[in-house]
Motif scaffolding. Structure first.
Motif: not given
Length: 334
Positions: A301-306
């Motif tokens: 569950d990661w939005d692909k941003t730092p």
């Protein structure tokens, strides 16, 4: 430890086993299982420090320094996915990528000029004597003007090409037969250039737009050389039991307008390599690159941003194993 070029690997073709090569050059790193002709570090190089040269640029993986008459390109062990640099690295990844590139640059010299300086090995050996961490992971290259496109050649329907075909039935500007499967071989290799983005994603452009950007004469040369390089890569990779599905090349020009192949060439970072024995159209294929990392991240569950999530040791080792296997197969050492 001496620098090992692609010519040295050709001895394997004449009966010299890799173990004999290792014995002759003194490779001692246990992690290499006594098969690879250079030592990999125990910890990843994520940041370059201590060089007395002007720093010019940083990329996701490479650092570039000014040597005066040439540039020093250093491949770190950083790993990026979805345009985000991970906190962890892969110890030795930069060495593996550089060694694969050096081997391919030597093979490509029959087709095009490339950016390595003429006395590359001697200069690199002298530089690494003063800065040992540069050994194996660095190239000294000519100062050239990079063209503002990336030269992508596709031989199979995969990645963004497959997504485009699913949505439109075409591969960008090219018409394709109906009913093609994911990972299917294209009727012929196709040149699908992209813009070269300083950050974010490169965007596909038509050949006509690419020609307008760099000039028709340069475009025609880039187009022809890229297809020839891809065919060279296909033939050599197939002998090693690998399918070269697609790849990208970069080019630059000197002050006289002469064209040169630059950056990296036919590495697992710039190419999509598949195991030939496992190839099966109709699905995504296993690959020799950081897809292992991307697949893991896709399950989170990661939005692909730092900031990026932490990568477990098993994912890091699994990814490094794929780079090692690509090196072994493509260079013939193993």
């Amino acid at each position: 430890m001496p620098h090992v070029t692609c010519k040295f690997f050709l001895q394997i073709l004449y009966g010299l086993k890799c173990e004999e090569i290792v014995a002759r050059i003194g490779c001692r790193n246990q992690f290499l299982y006594m098969k690879y002709p250079f030592e990999l570090p125990e910890t990843p190089l994520l940041k370059v420090e201590g060089l007395p040269y002007p720093h010019l640029a940083s990329g996701k993986v490479r650092e570039i320094y000014d040597l005066g008459d040439a540039l020093l390109m250093i491949a770190t062990d950083r790993v990026s996915a979805f345009d985000v640099i991970m906190k962890e690295g892969l110890a030795g990844k930069g060495i593996l990528l550089t060694q694969i590139s050096l081997c391919w640059f030597e093979a490509a010299a029959t087709l095009t000029r490339h950016h390595l300086v003429e006395d590359h090995d001697q200069r690199m050996e002298a530089l690494a004597a003063d800065f040992p961490f540069l050994k194996g992971r660095s190239m000294i290259v000519k100062k050239l003007n990079p063209l503002p496109i990336e030269a992508v050649v596709r031989g199979y329907l995969a990645g963004s090409g497959w997504k485009e075909y699913e949505g439109t039935g075409r591969l960008f500007e090219y018409s394709l037969p109906a009913g093609m499967l994911e990972s299917a071989q294209l009727p012929e290799p196709l040149f699908t250039p992209t813009t070269k983005a300083a950050s974010g994603h490169d965007m596909p452009i038509d050949c006509a737009d690419a020609a307008e950007l760099i000039g028709k004469e340069s475009f025609d040369k880039v187009h022809a050389i890229s297809l020839a390089l891809y065919q060279m890569g296909v033939a050599r990779a197939e002998k090693a039991g690998i399918l070269l599905a697609d790849t990208k090349f970069e080019f630059g020009t000197d002050e006289q307008g002469e064209l040169y192949l630059i950056d990296e060439i036919l590495t697992p970072d710039s190419s999509r390599y598949w195991p030939l024995a496992e190839y099966e159209p109709g699905r995504a294929q296993a690959s020799f690159d950081k897809q292992y990392v991307r697949d893991y991240l896709d399950g989170l569950d990661w939005d692909k941003t730092p900031p990026p999530p932490a990568l477990p040791a098993s994912v890091l080792q699994g990814t490094l194993d794929r780079y090692l296997e690509a090196y072994r197969l493509l260079t013939g050492c193993g």
